[in-house]
Design an enzyme around this catalytic site. Structure first.
Site, PDB file in Angstrom:
ATOM      1  N   GLU A  45       0.828  -1.212   0.000  1.00 48.83           N
ATOM      2  CA  GLU A  45       0.000   0.000   0.000  1.00 48.83           C
ATOM      3  C   GLU A  45       0.863   1.263   0.000  1.00 48.83           C
ATOM      4  O   GLU A  45       0.597   2.204  -0.740  1.00 48.83           O
ATOM      5  CB  GLU A  45      -0.919   0.030   1.226  1.00 48.83           C
ATOM      6  CG  GLU A  45      -1.893  -1.132   1.345  1.00 48.83           C
ATOM      7  CD  GLU A  45      -2.879  -1.244   0.187  1.00 48.83           C
ATOM      8  OE1 GLU A  45      -2.982  -0.283  -0.593  1.00 48.83           O
ATOM      9  OE2 GLU A  45      -3.520  -2.296   0.056  1.00 48.83           O
ATOM     10  N   ASN A  49       1.084   3.904  -3.090  1.00 48.07           N
ATOM     11  CA  ASN A  49       0.751   5.324  -2.913  1.00 48.07           C
ATOM     12  C   ASN A  49       1.839   6.215  -3.489  1.00 48.07           C
ATOM     13  O   ASN A  49       1.547   7.215  -4.156  1.00 48.07           O
ATOM     14  CB  ASN A  49       0.576   5.657  -1.424  1.00 48.07           C
ATOM     15  CG  ASN A  49      -0.822   5.334  -0.927  1.00 48.07           C
ATOM     16  OD1 ASN A  49      -1.716   5.039  -1.708  1.00 48.07           O
ATOM     17  ND2 ASN A  49      -1.000   5.364   0.381  1.00 48.07           N
ATOM     18  N   ARG A 102     -10.499   2.822  -6.083  1.00 48.93           N
ATOM     19  CA  ARG A 102      -9.433   2.601  -5.111  1.00 48.93           C
ATOM     20  C   ARG A 102      -9.906   2.719  -3.668  1.00 48.93           C
ATOM     21  O   ARG A 102      -9.262   2.219  -2.762  1.00 48.93           O
ATOM     22  CB  ARG A 102      -8.245   3.523  -5.380  1.00 48.93           C
ATOM     23  CG  ARG A 102      -7.539   3.159  -6.677  1.00 48.93           C
ATOM     24  CD  ARG A 102      -6.198   3.833  -6.788  1.00 48.93           C
ATOM     25  NE  ARG A 102      -5.393   3.601  -5.606  1.00 48.93           N
ATOM     26  CZ  ARG A 102      -4.700   2.497  -5.381  1.00 48.93           C
ATOM     27  NH1 ARG A 102      -4.730   1.521  -6.231  1.00 48.93           N
ATOM     28  NH2 ARG A 102      -3.994   2.365  -4.284  1.00 48.93           N
TER      29      ARG A 102
END
Lengths: 146, 114
Positions: A45, A49, A102
């Site tokens: 994650e 990002n 998302r």
């Protein structure tokens, strides 16, 4: 004790590379396979990002992964020098993401799967995510005894 | 990631192999949309028995297909879900809106259509 630093470009392929690196290092400590799976999600994650939001539309930005293993657990820093986040508190809310597919769950997963999580970000300078996961001894004693 | 689909009487069954993350989200989304557009009267079943890893990018594709199919009264269901992947689905609460079946050791989830 061990430490690994890895610097890679902001391309989607490197999300998997970061996961493999953290799983290999965490495997040197007493983490269960279940723990390692959760750590992998958190790293995935954070790096995703950086790739998507830190360097939008760019595949030439640097992302750095700094992993430190000590007897109590693993410390993970994911840093980019991209656009930064205007409002970190707001970004940490579920469903913050502007992309309907998302859902803004990335930060939720990082917070839930790790034992400590903080984000520092400066607009135009970049973002630094620091996460920590402790080794929990339950279940590990029986494994050692075998 | 590779995907293999079989068309059954009421469903398109898609067996996915590989990690569902940022790298594979776009190709998976495109492949699934193409299939569900081609077979407009069928539901979608995703066989995840060969998927060891899913993060929010992969989850987004699954929820996105749910949102796309639901208005057409079509369903998406997940089978062969491994424990490592289930934690992510549970945390996201996906099992409250999508039918999720666990992986069963030794049973081939990619069996020929009944």
């Amino acid at each position: 004790m061990n430490r690994v630093q890895l610097r890679f470009l902001s391309v989607a392929d490197n999300v998997g590379l970061a996961r493999v690196a953290v799983a290999a290092l965490a495997g040197q400590a007493n983490f269960s396979l279940h723990d390692i799976e959760e750590i992998k999600v958190a790293v995935s994650e954070a790096v995703s990002n950086s790739v998507i939001h830190g360097y939008p539309g760019r595949d030439d930005g640097w992302v750095e992964l700094d992993l430190e293993l000590d007897p109590t657990g693993i410390s993970i820093v994911v840093e980019d020098w991209g656009v930064g986040i205007a409002d970190v508190a707001q970004a940490r809310e579920p469903a913050y993401s502007q992309d309907p597919e998302r859902m803004g769950l990335g930060f939720v997963f990082m917070e839930s799967f790790m034992h400590g999580f903080d984000v520092e970000s400066t607009l135009g300078k970049g973002t630094r995510v620091h996460m920590r996961r402790f080794v929990t001894l339950s279940g590990e004693l029986s494994r050692d005894a075998q | 990631m590779t995907i293999v689909h079989t068309v059954q009487s009421t469903a398109i069954r898609v067996a996915v192999k590989g990690d569902l993350d940022l790298k594979t989200a776009d190709p998976l989304r495109e492949a699934l949309d193409k299939l569900t557009d081609r077979y407009r009267d069928k539901n979608l079943v995703l066989d995840l028995s060969e998927v060891d890893f899913v993060d929010s990018s992969g989850l987004g594709v699954i929820l996105g297909r749910y949102r796309r199919l639901a208005p057409q009264s079509r369903t998406i269901s997940l089978c062969g879900v491994r424990p490592s992947v289930k934690a992510v689905f549970e945390l996201a609460g996906i099992d409250s809106i999508i039918n999720v079946t666990d992986y069963v050791r030794g049973r081939s989830e990619t069996a020929a259509p009944q």
